[in-house]
Scaffold this active site. Sequence first.
Site, PDB file in Angstrom:
ATOM      1  N   LYS A  54     -32.057  20.916  12.271  1.00 55.19           N
ATOM      2  CA  LYS A  54     -30.738  20.954  12.910  1.00 55.19           C
ATOM      3  C   LYS A  54     -30.738  20.084  14.174  1.00 55.19           C
ATOM      4  CE  LYS A  54     -29.624  25.484  11.009  1.00 55.19           C
ATOM      5  NZ  LYS A  54     -29.555  26.935  11.177  1.00 55.19           N
ATOM      6  N   GLN A  98     -30.591  31.295  15.745  1.00 53.58           N
ATOM      7  CA  GLN A  98     -31.160  31.292  14.399  1.00 53.58           C
ATOM      8  C   GLN A  98     -31.500  32.715  13.961  1.00 53.58           C
ATOM      9  OE1 GLN A  98     -31.274  28.595  12.508  1.00 53.58           O
ATOM     10  NE2 GLN A  98     -32.304  29.531  10.776  1.00 53.58           N
ATOM     11  N   ASP A 121     -21.625  28.448  14.159  1.00 47.07           N
ATOM     12  CA  ASP A 121     -22.129  29.064  12.926  1.00 47.07           C
ATOM     13  C   ASP A 121     -21.002  29.780  12.175  1.00 47.07           C
ATOM     14  OD1 ASP A 121     -24.705  28.988  11.892  1.00 47.07           O
ATOM     15  OD2 ASP A 121     -25.510  30.416  13.341  1.00 47.07           O
TER      16      ASP A 121
HETATM   17  N1  GUN Z   1     -30.695  31.667   9.029  1.00 53.31           N
HETATM   18  C1  GUN Z   1     -30.561  31.183   7.777  1.00 53.31           C
HETATM   19  N2  GUN Z   1     -29.432  30.448   7.675  1.00 53.31           N
HETATM   20  C2  GUN Z   1     -28.848  30.472   8.905  1.00 53.31           C
HETATM   21  C3  GUN Z   1     -27.675  29.895   9.439  1.00 53.31           C
HETATM   22  O1  GUN Z   1     -26.900  29.202   8.764  1.00 53.31           O
HETATM   23  N3  GUN Z   1     -27.430  30.144  10.744  1.00 53.31           N
HETATM   24  C4  GUN Z   1     -28.250  30.906  11.508  1.00 53.31           C
HETATM   25  N4  GUN Z   1     -27.918  31.109  12.781  1.00 53.31           N
HETATM   26  N5  GUN Z   1     -29.351  31.459  11.042  1.00 53.31           N
HETATM   27  C5  GUN Z   1     -29.642  31.237   9.742  1.00 53.31           C
END
Ligand code: GUN
Length: 292
Positions: A54, A98, A121
């Site tokens: 990311k 995350q 998100d």
């Molecule tokens: N863990 C797995 N996928 C995601 C996501 O799209 N966003 C976040 N914050 N955590 C995750």
Amino acid sequence: MPARLLDGKQIAQTIRSEIAQRVQQRLAQQLPPPGLTVVLVGDHPASRVYVRNKRKAAQEVGFVGQVLERSADIRQAELLDLIAQLNADPSVHGILVQLPLPRHIDEAAVIEAIDPAKDVDGFHPLTLGRLTAGHPTFLPCTPQGVQELLVRSGIPTAGVSTVIVGRSNIVGKPLALLLAQKPTPAFPLAGDATVTLVHSRTRNLAELTRSADLLIAAIGHPGFITGEMIRPGATVIDVGINSVAGQVVGDVDFASVYPRAGAITPVPGGIGPMTIAMLLKNTLQAAEALSR
Ligand code: GUN
């Protein structure tokens, strides 16, 4: 005829180029670059890889991308303080914590602490509520990635019999809302589809999946969808990212589904890259709304 492969990697690259151009336009107007901060708590190995990807993607399109790492034994109050600081920081337009978080942390409380204007998100209850009400701000990244991939691949969804396998807060539930919603000027990406949401307790699951012209697997179970569970010619979207013996595999058993499907997303290279592209899209949208 073998299935058409839906190349999420290629489509995501196109979207990233579009975003990079818009960042350059912002800079030419003396506006700050979009800022994305990812908070990583603990040592979850898969999370570490996702977070690195990311940040890299953010930096490649010209964003200020940073990862803040905290140890697994962080107190909840400290994590909430950190989020309050990021909420107040004008150089941060998007905040992503995350998941999963360590067990002693109340995940819902952390998500609710994020300023909804920076909720790239799309997990905050206010953001999800707006999606439910049909006037969304940020669409959650993976559901939005599925819909963008379908739109950009020219696969219609209006009126289409769609079955989503999996009811998670991150994918299945919001995807059902997004695909079922009637499109409006406030919500042009809405799918207008006929949606059935099925899950691990569904009785006649294979009968339902076989009724779908559009089948979306988001159950987190490697190879769960097999060839006999799909209607010949169906579009099959595989949201799964599972690690099996060091290999990344989806929720769809590709070997048996590919010969029957009309179109299919590969894993890797399907929805995964689209999710990251949608995170960048949401962060740009946040920056544009916050610093005009
Ligand atoms: N863990 C797995 N996928 C995601 C996501 O799209 N966003 C976040 N914050 N955590 C995750």
